[in-house]
Write a protein that holds these residues in place. Sequence first.
Motif, PDB file in Angstrom:
ATOM      1  N   GLN A   1      51.735  26.867  24.909  1.00 57.40           N
ATOM      2  CA  GLN A   1      50.929  28.313  24.493  1.00 57.40           C
ATOM      3  C   GLN A   1      49.437  28.397  25.106  1.00 57.40           C
ATOM      4  N   ASP A   2      48.766  27.372  24.947  1.00 60.13           N
ATOM      5  CA  ASP A   2      47.076  27.324  24.796  1.00 60.13           C
ATOM      6  C   ASP A   2      46.591  27.265  26.457  1.00 60.13           C
ATOM      7  N   GLU A   3      47.826  26.889  27.296  1.00 57.77           N
ATOM      8  CA  GLU A   3      47.425  27.070  28.614  1.00 57.77           C
ATOM      9  C   GLU A   3      47.890  28.148  29.466  1.00 57.77           C
ATOM     10  N   VAL A   4      48.232  29.198  28.642  1.00 57.76           N
ATOM     11  CA  VAL A   4      48.783  30.436  29.184  1.00 57.76           C
ATOM     12  C   VAL A   4      47.440  31.304  29.727  1.00 57.76           C
ATOM     13  N   LEU A   5      46.704  31.561  28.852  1.00 57.34           N
ATOM     14  CA  LEU A   5      45.554  32.536  29.499  1.00 57.34           C
ATOM     15  C   LEU A   5      44.617  31.930  30.555  1.00 57.34           C
ATOM     16  N   GLY A   6      44.516  32.648  31.474  1.00 56.32           N
ATOM     17  CA  GLY A   6      43.418  32.059  32.407  1.00 56.32           C
ATOM     18  C   GLY A   6      44.073  30.985  33.384  1.00 56.32           C
ATOM     19  N   TRP A   7      45.653  31.122  33.527  1.00 59.62           N
ATOM     20  CA  TRP A   7      45.893  29.775  34.477  1.00 59.62           C
ATOM     21  C   TRP A   7      45.636  30.132  35.826  1.00 59.62           C
ATOM     22  N   LEU A   8      45.499  31.147  36.342  1.00 62.17           N
ATOM     23  CA  LEU A   8      45.245  31.473  37.657  1.00 62.17           C
ATOM     24  C   LEU A   8      43.900  31.070  38.065  1.00 62.17           C
ATOM     25  N   ASN A   9      42.727  31.146  37.143  1.00 60.82           N
ATOM     26  CA  ASN A   9      41.634  31.023  37.681  1.00 60.82           C
ATOM     27  C   ASN A   9      41.480  29.261  37.496  1.00 60.82           C
ATOM     28  N   ASN A  10      42.196  28.744  36.451  1.00 61.67           N
ATOM     29  CA  ASN A  10      42.220  27.204  36.485  1.00 61.67           C
ATOM     30  C   ASN A  10      42.949  26.706  37.712  1.00 61.67           C
ATOM     31  N   LEU A  11      44.042  27.099  38.323  1.00 63.62           N
ATOM     32  CA  LEU A  11      44.743  26.755  39.347  1.00 63.62           C
ATOM     33  C   LEU A  11      43.801  26.768  40.613  1.00 63.62           C
ATOM     34  N   GLU A  12      43.060  27.713  40.615  1.00 66.16           N
ATOM     35  CA  GLU A  12      42.164  28.063  41.908  1.00 66.16           C
ATOM     36  C   GLU A  12      41.160  27.262  41.935  1.00 66.16           C
ATOM     37  N   ASN A  13      40.572  26.638  40.653  1.00 68.47           N
ATOM     38  CA  ASN A  13      39.631  25.939  40.595  1.00 68.47           C
ATOM     39  C   ASN A  13      39.994  24.438  40.863  1.00 68.47           C
TER      40      ASN A  13
ATOM     41  N   PRO B   1      44.759  40.211  47.064  1.00 67.53           N
ATOM     42  CA  PRO B   1      45.460  41.178  46.314  1.00 67.53           C
ATOM     43  C   PRO B   1      46.067  42.469  47.239  1.00 67.53           C
ATOM     44  N   ASN B   2      46.698  43.232  46.735  1.00 70.96           N
ATOM     45  CA  ASN B   2      47.145  44.616  47.588  1.00 70.96           C
ATOM     46  C   ASN B   2      47.915  44.455  48.790  1.00 70.96           C
ATOM     47  N   SER B   3      48.560  43.527  48.903  1.00 74.82           N
ATOM     48  CA  SER B   3      49.367  43.300  50.330  1.00 74.82           C
ATOM     49  C   SER B   3      50.740  43.747  50.074  1.00 74.82           C
ATOM     50  N   THR B   4      51.270  43.958  51.064  1.00 77.66           N
ATOM     51  CA  THR B   4      52.657  44.561  51.115  1.00 77.66           C
ATOM     52  C   THR B   4      53.573  43.697  51.889  1.00 77.66           C
TER      53      THR B   4
ATOM     54  N   LEU C   1      44.752  41.736  39.464  1.00 75.34           N
ATOM     55  CA  LEU C   1      44.636  40.632  38.354  1.00 75.34           C
ATOM     56  C   LEU C   1      44.542  41.146  36.966  1.00 75.34           C
ATOM     57  N   THR C   2      44.256  42.358  37.028  1.00 80.03           N
ATOM     58  CA  THR C   2      44.550  42.991  35.303  1.00 80.03           C
ATOM     59  C   THR C   2      45.862  42.847  35.056  1.00 80.03           C
ATOM     60  N   TYR C   3      47.072  43.000  36.023  1.00 83.23           N
ATOM     61  CA  TYR C   3      48.228  42.916  35.615  1.00 83.23           C
ATOM     62  C   TYR C   3      48.727  41.633  35.244  1.00 83.23           C
ATOM     63  N   ILE C   4      48.099  40.548  35.910  1.00 85.70           N
ATOM     64  CA  ILE C   4      48.451  39.085  35.539  1.00 85.70           C
ATOM     65  C   ILE C   4      47.786  38.841  34.344  1.00 85.70           C
ATOM     66  N   GLU C   5      46.704  39.433  33.780  1.00 85.88           N
ATOM     67  CA  GLU C   5      46.056  39.161  32.617  1.00 85.88           C
ATOM     68  C   GLU C   5      47.052  39.787  31.453  1.00 85.88           C
ATOM     69  N   LEU C   6      47.592  41.060  32.049  1.00 81.50           N
ATOM     70  CA  LEU C   6      48.565  41.545  30.873  1.00 81.50           C
ATOM     71  C   LEU C   6      49.903  40.765  30.696  1.00 81.50           C
ATOM     72  N   LEU C   7      50.436  40.203  31.917  1.00 91.26           N
ATOM     73  CA  LEU C   7      51.473  39.383  31.698  1.00 91.26           C
ATOM     74  C   LEU C   7      51.263  38.207  30.785  1.00 91.26           C
ATOM     75  N   ASP C   8      49.964  37.703  31.093  1.00 97.55           N
ATOM     76  CA  ASP C   8      49.407  36.398  30.259  1.00 97.55           C
ATOM     77  C   ASP C   8      49.526  36.746  28.764  1.00 97.55           C
ATOM     78  N   GLN C   9      48.938  37.946  28.703  1.00 99.19           N
ATOM     79  CA  GLN C   9      48.962  38.171  27.287  1.00 99.19           C
ATOM     80  C   GLN C   9      50.351  38.513  26.404  1.00 99.19           C
ATOM     81  N   LEU C  10      51.143  38.943  27.257  1.00 97.81           N
ATOM     82  CA  LEU C  10      52.720  39.106  26.820  1.00 97.81           C
ATOM     83  C   LEU C  10      53.249  37.871  26.570  1.00 97.81           C
TER      84      LEU C  10
END
Length: 278
Positions: free
Chosen positions: A89-101, A112-115, A195-204
């Motif tokens: 559980q402790d690795e959930v929040l901010g996983w995207l930033n950690n992965l990019e780093n 973002p914002n591609s179709t 990215l705000t939606y990813i953050e929401l998913l992480d919180q859920l």
Amino acid sequence: MGQNAFDQKKNAILEEINSTDLDLSPKGTIDELCLPIMKLINSHRDMVTTSSCSGRLSVFVEGNKVHNKTVKVGGKGDGGKWLFVTHNQDEVLGWLNNLENKNTYFQPILTPNSTPGSDGSTRLILYKYEPFILHVKCRDLESASALYNVAMSCGFRESGIGSNFIVAIRINIKLDVPIGYVDETTDAYNLLVPLTYIELLDQLTFVKFEDNAKKIQYLYNKIENEIINHPIQNVATTQKKEVETKEDRRIRKRKEGLERQRRALEEKLLKQDTANIV
């Protein structure tokens, strides 16, 4: 006298569980959150755990979805890969930033914002939370039913009894949503959501991890109280005494009828004797 098939299977499984060798799962080891409930169940002579997952968050890139010019559903093979997986559980929040780093598997950076295309062949990037699941092999239908009933009473409504008396304990508190896709011309990983939606998913997902842990503990307590500390044999015996078949009822009614006739005849003879005496 040799062991029966169930006992032999249980001993073999327990040897694998207690081994220091890596298992066949992607993680290679049993999730720590599963260990207490597995130990509890395995202490019962009629049950043994066969596979488990404590719950996880995963981000998966689908593989090629076109086979022989036909679009297929999913795409786990043919180039599919995990971008991120955690049971913690402790690795959930901010996983995207950690992965990019880390600058390793996640190249190029998501944009973002591609179709995506609309022909069904697009390789999606899927964000998934999958809750606790446990498979338990039981000796017989009696023990399997006892475990299944306890699981259902704890809210594990996706549970069931399969072949060879294997009980699958499952609950439906999952998430499974697309968050991006692969651009086949550039191999870029493109986000479909901000990215705000990813953050929401992480919180859920963070909350779901907490809920999942509480439900595992509740299940542990119920199994301990209603199965481990309350032998199934005693429950079964009581149930058999309470359940009356149609044939049992017919025999009982016949005996009761004969008994009433006997008593009525005795009363009649007694009245006759009394009348003769008077």
